[in-house]
Write a protein that holds these residues in place. Structure first.
Motif, PDB file in Angstrom:
ATOM      1  N   PHE A  92       0.742  -1.397   0.156  1.00  0.00           N
ATOM      2  CA  PHE A  92       0.040   0.088  -0.082  1.00  0.00           C
ATOM      3  C   PHE A  92       0.851   1.452   0.026  1.00  0.00           C
ATOM      4  N   ALA A  93       2.102   1.145   0.187  1.00  0.00           N
ATOM      5  CA  ALA A  93       3.073   2.095   0.029  1.00  0.00           C
ATOM      6  C   ALA A  93       4.191   2.278  -1.092  1.00  0.00           C
ATOM      7  N   ALA A  94       3.542   1.586  -2.164  1.00  0.00           N
ATOM      8  CA  ALA A  94       4.300   1.266  -3.259  1.00  0.00           C
ATOM      9  C   ALA A  94       4.508   2.658  -4.003  1.00  0.00           C
ATOM     10  N   ALA A  95       3.722   3.880  -3.697  1.00  0.00           N
ATOM     11  CA  ALA A  95       4.199   5.046  -4.364  1.00  0.00           C
ATOM     12  C   ALA A  95       5.418   5.626  -3.591  1.00  0.00           C
ATOM     13  N   ALA A  96       5.988   5.246  -2.912  1.00  0.00           N
ATOM     14  CA  ALA A  96       7.226   5.833  -2.157  1.00  0.00           C
ATOM     15  C   ALA A  96       8.307   5.541  -3.015  1.00  0.00           C
ATOM     16  N   PRO A  97       8.636   4.292  -3.432  1.00  0.00           N
ATOM     17  CA  PRO A  97       9.763   4.155  -4.221  1.00  0.00           C
ATOM     18  C   PRO A  97       9.546   4.714  -5.803  1.00  0.00           C
ATOM     19  N   ALA A  98       8.524   5.010  -6.005  1.00  0.00           N
ATOM     20  CA  ALA A  98       8.183   5.582  -7.465  1.00  0.00           C
ATOM     21  C   ALA A  98       8.565   6.953  -7.627  1.00  0.00           C
ATOM     22  N   LEU A  99       8.865   7.767  -6.474  1.00  0.00           N
ATOM     23  CA  LEU A  99       9.762   8.941  -6.555  1.00  0.00           C
ATOM     24  C   LEU A  99      11.072   8.804  -7.181  1.00  0.00           C
ATOM     25  N   ALA A 100      11.708   7.895  -6.520  1.00  0.00           N
ATOM     26  CA  ALA A 100      13.278   7.442  -6.956  1.00  0.00           C
ATOM     27  C   ALA A 100      13.341   6.972  -8.322  1.00  0.00           C
ATOM     28  N   ILE A 101      12.587   6.092  -8.493  1.00  0.00           N
ATOM     29  CA  ILE A 101      12.144   5.278  -9.825  1.00  0.00           C
ATOM     30  C   ILE A 101      11.992   6.482 -10.985  1.00  0.00           C
ATOM     31  N   GLY A 102      11.081   7.200 -10.676  1.00  0.00           N
ATOM     32  CA  GLY A 102      10.664   8.586 -11.671  1.00  0.00           C
ATOM     33  C   GLY A 102      11.839   9.249 -12.136  1.00  0.00           C
ATOM     34  N   LEU A 103      12.466   9.695 -10.951  1.00  0.00           N
ATOM     35  CA  LEU A 103      13.846  10.593 -11.122  1.00  0.00           C
ATOM     36  C   LEU A 103      14.937   9.898 -11.878  1.00  0.00           C
ATOM     37  N   SER A 104      15.033   8.493 -11.711  1.00  0.00           N
ATOM     38  CA  SER A 104      16.079   7.567 -12.484  1.00  0.00           C
ATOM     39  C   SER A 104      15.679   7.808 -13.747  1.00  0.00           C
ATOM     40  N   PHE A 105      14.513   7.323 -14.277  1.00  0.00           N
ATOM     41  CA  PHE A 105      14.058   7.252 -15.658  1.00  0.00           C
ATOM     42  C   PHE A 105      14.204   8.506 -16.338  1.00  0.00           C
ATOM     43  N   TYR A 106      13.659   9.602 -15.656  1.00  0.00           N
ATOM     44  CA  TYR A 106      14.039  10.873 -16.275  1.00  0.00           C
ATOM     45  C   TYR A 106      15.409  11.064 -16.760  1.00  0.00           C
ATOM     46  N   THR A 107      16.111  10.701 -15.780  1.00  0.00           N
ATOM     47  CA  THR A 107      17.834  10.820 -16.156  1.00  0.00           C
ATOM     48  C   THR A 107      18.178  10.194 -17.222  1.00  0.00           C
ATOM     49  N   VAL A 108      17.677   8.926 -17.253  1.00  0.00           N
ATOM     50  CA  VAL A 108      17.906   7.909 -18.361  1.00  0.00           C
ATOM     51  C   VAL A 108      17.463   8.614 -19.765  1.00  0.00           C
ATOM     52  N   ALA A 109      16.136   8.901 -19.722  1.00  0.00           N
ATOM     53  CA  ALA A 109      15.589   9.591 -20.990  1.00  0.00           C
ATOM     54  C   ALA A 109      16.390  10.615 -21.514  1.00  0.00           C
ATOM     55  N   VAL A 110      16.824  11.592 -20.627  1.00  0.00           N
ATOM     56  CA  VAL A 110      17.595  12.744 -20.825  1.00  0.00           C
ATOM     57  C   VAL A 110      18.934  12.483 -21.536  1.00  0.00           C
ATOM     58  N   SER A 111      19.714  11.248 -20.657  1.00  0.00           N
ATOM     59  CA  SER A 111      21.126  11.171 -21.170  1.00  0.00           C
ATOM     60  C   SER A 111      21.421  10.190 -22.157  1.00  0.00           C
ATOM     61  N   ALA A 112      20.528   9.152 -22.336  1.00  0.00           N
ATOM     62  CA  ALA A 112      20.833   8.102 -23.309  1.00  0.00           C
ATOM     63  C   ALA A 112      19.954   8.234 -24.469  1.00  0.00           C
ATOM     64  N   THR A 113      20.247   7.395 -25.553  1.00  0.00           N
ATOM     65  CA  THR A 113      19.599   7.602 -26.810  1.00  0.00           C
ATOM     66  C   THR A 113      18.064   7.007 -26.553  1.00  0.00           C
ATOM     67  N   THR A 114      17.288   7.124 -27.619  1.00  0.00           N
ATOM     68  CA  THR A 114      16.136   6.709 -27.246  1.00  0.00           C
ATOM     69  C   THR A 114      15.876   5.258 -27.308  1.00  0.00           C
ATOM     70  N   ARG A 115      16.732   4.610 -28.157  1.00  0.00           N
ATOM     71  CA  ARG A 115      16.590   3.169 -28.113  1.00  0.00           C
ATOM     72  C   ARG A 115      16.928   2.599 -26.751  1.00  0.00           C
ATOM     73  N   ARG A 116      18.142   3.052 -26.010  1.00  0.00           N
ATOM     74  CA  ARG A 116      18.799   2.674 -24.891  1.00  0.00           C
ATOM     75  C   ARG A 116      18.105   2.874 -23.627  1.00  0.00           C
ATOM     76  N   SER A 117      17.360   4.053 -23.811  1.00  0.00           N
ATOM     77  CA  SER A 117      16.578   4.708 -22.851  1.00  0.00           C
ATOM     78  C   SER A 117      15.174   3.672 -22.636  1.00  0.00           C
ATOM     79  N   MET A 118      14.668   3.606 -23.664  1.00  0.00           N
ATOM     80  CA  MET A 118      13.463   2.813 -23.611  1.00  0.00           C
ATOM     81  C   MET A 118      13.713   1.338 -23.252  1.00  0.00           C
ATOM     82  N   LEU A 119      14.964   0.865 -23.528  1.00  0.00           N
ATOM     83  CA  LEU A 119      15.104  -0.841 -23.244  1.00  0.00           C
ATOM     84  C   LEU A 119      15.291  -0.644 -21.819  1.00  0.00           C
ATOM     85  N   ALA A 120      16.308   0.145 -21.333  1.00  0.00           N
ATOM     86  CA  ALA A 120      16.434   0.512 -19.794  1.00  0.00           C
ATOM     87  C   ALA A 120      15.258   0.530 -18.816  1.00  0.00           C
TER      88      ALA A 120
END
Length: 385
Positions: A92-120
């Motif tokens: 029921f507290a699964a929203a908590a790690p979503a903040l950290a995961i979302g920030l990491s996903f944002y960084t991956v999308a900004v830094s890596a190419t589209t194909r690599r970021s989508m795969l990761a």
């Protein structure tokens, strides 16, 4: 001081410092969620140090998210998966790690190419979805858990991808502007050099032919022709140095010829056997003509007169320059003693058209009604307030 820090661009060490603060903040925020009592397996409660360790394991990797974006996303997703499966972080507290995961996903999308970021991002999201499915109850809860994970972290990747594409577009536009500026500067220098060299060499060729023709019969006239060649060559060297000087870094722009130098141009044309009847008219009230417009008018008259020297001398021509409050009109016509044949594709005519086009004007060049060759131009301008 604060305004200065906000306005200036952050350096890499400043960004890493902000990421370190962000990592501590996210880790500290996730610790209480990890310390919540889990309803799984009879409400097992882990030691407090385990909760703190999990919270920091989710937040601290964000400190190096710019350096190793994909690795950070994988570590945070793995820790979140283990924490959800073991019950350290309740379902029921699964929203908590979503903040950290979302920030990491944002960084991956900004830094890596589209194909690599989508795969990761897809692999990391699959790990978290598996954890949510394993900790959910019935099928409806599992489907909702996966949909919830997508809604929580997918927008972060999409925002990062949009930011990356926008930055790439801005970089391409900047490169295009740089190349365009370099091309325009190259064309400007080419026009200046052509006008200077073509006009000067035409006069030098004419006087050299005279000197060669009368060298034995009239040495005095030959000497006078050689002196004209010397003076013309010195003037040309000065103009060439001025044009090339602006290409050197830090070299200031020298004074450029304008409307006031037209009488000198007419005198130089007389050396080449062309009698230029110059008429400069100014209608009142007329403000100061911009320097670029004055230079364009001078070069147009110079090129037109040079063509008369090369193709029709000895001849006479009429050069009329009318300065109006909002535009300058130029007309150069020779007397038509000798027909001038031109296909209209020479570098001189191209340069005149480019100069007129830069100011949004009009240019016409062709046979006149009286049999001579006529060049007319109209250059609009704005008077600075």
């Amino acid at each position: 001081m604060i305004a200065h820090l906000v306005s200036r661009r952050l350096r890499p060490r400043d960004l890493y410092a902000l990421d370190a603060v962000l990592a501590l903040a996210v880790g500290g925020l996730l610790c209480p969620y990890a310390a919540l009592e889990s309803p799984l397996h009879g409400g097992v409660r882990e030691p407090l140090w385990v909760s703190v360790l999990v919270g920091m394991a989710l937040g601290l990797p964000l400190a190096v998210r710019r350096r190793w974006p994909i690795t950070v996303a994988a570590v945070i997703s793995a820790v979140a998966t283990v924490a959800l499966i073991t019950g350290v972080i309740p379902n029921f507290a699964a929203a908590a790690p979503a903040l950290a995961i979302g920030l990491s996903f944002y960084t991956v999308a900004v830094s890596a190419t589209t194909r690599r970021s989508m795969l990761a991002a897809g692999c990391c999201l699959a790990l978290v979805s598996v954890a949510l499915v394993l900790t959910a109850g019935d099928l409806w809860s599992r489907t909702g858990a996966v949909a919830y994970a997508l809604v929580m972290v997918a927008p972060a990747w999409l925002i990062g991808w949009l930011v990356r594409e926008r930055r790439a577009l801005a970089a391409r536009q900047s490169d295009h502007l740089v190349r365009q500026a370099a091309t325009e500067e190259r064309l400007r220098v080419a026009r200046e050099l052509h006008d200077v060299v073509a006009h000067t060499l035409s006069l030098i060729v004419v006087k050299a032919a005279v000197a060669n023709h009368v060298a034995e019969a009239d040495p005095r006239e030959a000497g006078a022709a050689l002196r004209v060649i010397e003076e013309t060559g010195r003037g040309a060297l000065t103009d060439v140095r001025r044009v090339l000087g602006v290409l050197r870094e830090g070299a200031p722009y020298g004074p450029t010829p304008g409307l006031d130098e037209l009488p000198v141009l007419a005198e130089q044309a007389a050396i080449g056997g062309v009698d230029v009847r110059l008429d400069v008219r100014r209608e009142e009230p007329v403000g100061a003509v911009p320097e670029s417009v004055g230079l364009a008018v001078y070069r147009i008259v110079q090129e037109a007169v040079t063509n008369v020297v090369k193709h029709a001398a000895p001849a006479a021509c009429r050069a009329t320059v009318t300065v109006l409050p909002t535009e300058v009109r130029v007309e150069v016509t020779d007397d038509g003693r000798r027909p001038v044949s031109t296909n209209g594709h020479g570098h001189g005519l191209i340069g005149m058209r480019e100069r007129v086009a830069l100011h949004g004007g009009e240019l016409r060049a062709g046979p006149g009604s009286t049999g001579g060759f006529t060049v007319t131009a109209r250059l609009p301008y704005r008077v600075a307030a």
